[in-house]
Design a protein around this motif. Sequence first.
Motif, PDB file in Angstrom:
ATOM      1  N   LEU A 192      -5.232  -2.750  -3.971  1.00 15.31           N
ATOM      2  CA  LEU A 192      -4.393  -3.759  -3.320  1.00 15.31           C
ATOM      3  C   LEU A 192      -4.977  -5.156  -3.533  1.00 15.31           C
ATOM      4  CD1 LEU A 192      -1.826  -3.893  -1.464  1.00 15.31           C
ATOM      5  CD2 LEU A 192      -3.413  -3.977   0.472  1.00 15.31           C
ATOM      6  N   GLU A 193      -6.289  -5.282  -3.344  1.00 21.57           N
ATOM      7  CA  GLU A 193      -6.946  -6.578  -3.540  1.00 21.57           C
ATOM      8  C   GLU A 193      -6.872  -7.009  -5.002  1.00 21.57           C
ATOM      9  OE1 GLU A 193      -7.881  -8.439  -1.163  1.00 21.57           O
ATOM     10  OE2 GLU A 193      -7.697  -6.954   0.458  1.00 21.57           O
ATOM     11  N   GLN A 194      -7.032  -6.067  -5.910  1.00 27.31           N
ATOM     12  CA  GLN A 194      -6.967  -6.385  -7.333  1.00 27.31           C
ATOM     13  C   GLN A 194      -5.582  -6.875  -7.734  1.00 27.31           C
ATOM     14  OE1 GLN A 194      -8.271  -2.874  -9.430  1.00 27.31           O
ATOM     15  NE2 GLN A 194     -10.353  -2.994  -8.623  1.00 27.31           N
ATOM     16  N   LEU A 195      -4.551  -6.222  -7.208  1.00 26.84           N
ATOM     17  CA  LEU A 195      -3.183  -6.634  -7.521  1.00 26.84           C
ATOM     18  C   LEU A 195      -2.891  -8.023  -6.966  1.00 26.84           C
ATOM     19  CD1 LEU A 195      -1.240  -3.291  -6.935  1.00 26.84           C
ATOM     20  CD2 LEU A 195      -1.574  -4.470  -9.122  1.00 26.84           C
ATOM     21  N   VAL A 207       2.800  -1.085  -6.209  1.00 25.58           N
ATOM     22  CA  VAL A 207       2.240  -0.243  -5.156  1.00 25.58           C
ATOM     23  C   VAL A 207       0.771   0.022  -5.458  1.00 25.58           C
ATOM     24  CG1 VAL A 207       2.313   2.018  -4.020  1.00 25.58           C
ATOM     25  CG2 VAL A 207       4.443   0.847  -4.622  1.00 25.58           C
ATOM     26  N   ALA A 208      -0.074  -0.170  -4.454  1.00 24.31           N
ATOM     27  CA  ALA A 208      -1.501   0.115  -4.579  1.00 24.31           C
ATOM     28  C   ALA A 208      -1.813   1.437  -3.896  1.00 24.31           C
ATOM     29  CB  ALA A 208      -2.312  -1.001  -3.936  1.00 24.31           C
ATOM     30  N   HIS A 209      -2.753   2.180  -4.465  1.00 22.68           N
ATOM     31  CA  HIS A 209      -3.082   3.494  -3.924  1.00 22.68           C
ATOM     32  C   HIS A 209      -4.299   3.473  -3.017  1.00 22.68           C
ATOM     33  CE1 HIS A 209      -0.535   4.246  -7.464  1.00 22.68           C
ATOM     34  NE2 HIS A 209      -0.038   5.182  -6.708  1.00 22.68           N
ATOM     35  N   HIS A 215       0.873  -1.175   0.000  1.00 21.52           N
ATOM     36  CA  HIS A 215       0.000   0.000   0.000  1.00 21.52           C
ATOM     37  C   HIS A 215       0.908   1.223   0.000  1.00 21.52           C
ATOM     38  CE1 HIS A 215      -2.941   2.985   1.258  1.00 21.52           C
ATOM     39  NE2 HIS A 215      -3.900   2.098   1.045  1.00 21.52           N
ATOM     40  N   GLN A 216       0.501   2.269  -0.694  1.00 16.35           N
ATOM     41  CA  GLN A 216       1.369   3.449  -0.801  1.00 16.35           C
ATOM     42  C   GLN A 216       1.688   4.067   0.562  1.00 16.35           C
ATOM     43  OE1 GLN A 216      -0.396   6.656  -2.992  1.00 16.35           O
ATOM     44  NE2 GLN A 216      -2.256   6.736  -1.757  1.00 16.35           N
ATOM     45  N   ASN A 217       0.821   3.879   1.548  1.00 15.82           N
ATOM     46  CA  ASN A 217       1.034   4.476   2.865  1.00 15.82           C
ATOM     47  C   ASN A 217       1.764   3.569   3.840  1.00 15.82           C
ATOM     48  OD1 ASN A 217      -0.302   6.834   2.064  1.00 15.82           O
ATOM     49  ND2 ASN A 217      -2.305   6.036   2.679  1.00 15.82           N
ATOM     50  N   ASP A 274       7.911   5.312   2.551  1.00 17.08           N
ATOM     51  CA  ASP A 274       6.608   4.781   2.191  1.00 17.08           C
ATOM     52  C   ASP A 274       6.688   3.782   1.043  1.00 17.08           C
ATOM     53  OD1 ASP A 274       6.982   6.302  -0.112  1.00 17.08           O
ATOM     54  OD2 ASP A 274       5.508   7.826   0.439  1.00 17.08           O
ATOM     55  N   GLY A 275       5.516   3.343   0.584  1.00 17.73           N
ATOM     56  CA  GLY A 275       5.462   2.338  -0.465  1.00 17.73           C
ATOM     57  C   GLY A 275       6.085   2.776  -1.773  1.00 17.73           C
ATOM     58  N   GLU A 276       5.904   4.031  -2.140  1.00 14.58           N
ATOM     59  CA  GLU A 276       6.486   4.517  -3.390  1.00 14.58           C
ATOM     60  C   GLU A 276       8.008   4.473  -3.339  1.00 14.58           C
ATOM     61  OE1 GLU A 276       4.992   5.043  -6.084  1.00 14.58           O
ATOM     62  OE2 GLU A 276       2.886   5.368  -5.569  1.00 14.58           O
ATOM     63  N   LYS A 277       8.576   4.854  -2.209  1.00 18.29           N
ATOM     64  CA  LYS A 277      10.032   4.767  -2.049  1.00 18.29           C
ATOM     65  C   LYS A 277      10.489   3.313  -2.043  1.00 18.29           C
ATOM     66  CE  LYS A 277      11.702   9.001  -1.653  1.00 18.29           C
ATOM     67  NZ  LYS A 277      12.774   9.504  -2.543  1.00 18.29           N
ATOM     68  N   ALA A 278       9.694   2.441  -1.419  1.00 21.63           N
ATOM     69  CA  ALA A 278      10.038   1.021  -1.397  1.00 21.63           C
ATOM     70  C   ALA A 278      10.086   0.451  -2.806  1.00 21.63           C
ATOM     71  CB  ALA A 278       9.030   0.256  -0.541  1.00 21.63           C
ATOM     72  N   LEU A 279       9.195   0.919  -3.668  1.00 20.71           N
ATOM     73  CA  LEU A 279       9.218   0.517  -5.074  1.00 20.71           C
ATOM     74  C   LEU A 279      10.479   1.030  -5.750  1.00 20.71           C
ATOM     75  CD1 LEU A 279       7.686  -0.736  -7.518  1.00 20.71           C
ATOM     76  CD2 LEU A 279       6.653   1.524  -7.853  1.00 20.71           C
TER      77      LEU A 279
END
Length: 278
Positions: A205-208, A198-200, A142-144, A185-190
């Motif tokens: 998140l469930e779709q991915l 990363v899901a927003h 998750h992005q957060n 955060d998630g974006e940095k982790a990516l």
Amino acid sequence: MTDSHPLNAVLVDDSIKLEQQGSILKIWLNRPESRNAMSLNMVKSIMSVFNAIAEDTSIRAVVFRGHGNHFCAGGDIKDMAGIRAAAMNEGSNKPYIDFNRTFGAMIELVDQAPQTVVAILEGAVLGGGFGLACVSDVAIAHQNAQFGLPETGLGILPAQIAPFVVKRVGLTQARRLALLGARFDGEKALQFGVVHEVAHDESELEQLLESTLEQIKRAAPLASRATKALLHRASTQEALGGLLDDAAAQFADAVNSPEGMEGTMAFIQKRKPTWADE
């Protein structure tokens, strides 16, 4: 699960919950009151599960996720108090060593598991939780989500997860993350290579996750296990020539196997292979 299924014999406590849907096994970290901090019981329970399913080809993927909208906040500080008392009674550091090394054995077991391991990363992904994320085959955040290696700020070191973090993100990035202990955060982790997608929001998140599981099911079960083992060997100091010779022999066996023949026929007939719906 049938009565003879190996998971029925696994001894786990309430620190994790198991949920199986066909060929997919979900392991829920289940200590939401502590942001799923990893206790010794949780570590041993996870090891019991992976030991039980090691030879079970019917389980094709294992999904790690945390209850309470957190993945894992690291090691359980409460366990450390008990270990400190044991060390004082023994007059040695052996209880600390045994505790820390058990966690490393669990991480290694997950890393080497023949199944495809998926990590769904929400909330806290810290310390040991960060290490567990680093041994997943597919990581979706998750992005957060909040990632970090806070150990040095606590006066300790990421002793067991350090090699796996280095493998995941490279030495240069691992140095900065571990020595500064910064949160990201998630974006940095990516960006750092910790996660793959990363899901927003929760829906994405469930779709991915569902999309990932469908892709796992499209891959041949035995070929996936052999491929993961081959990739692990490729990251070691094994002589390249011998590795490629062995890989060629495995390729020939796969082509002539029932999986190989079914995969070829499915391609020619423009249909899904039989294992795709399992």
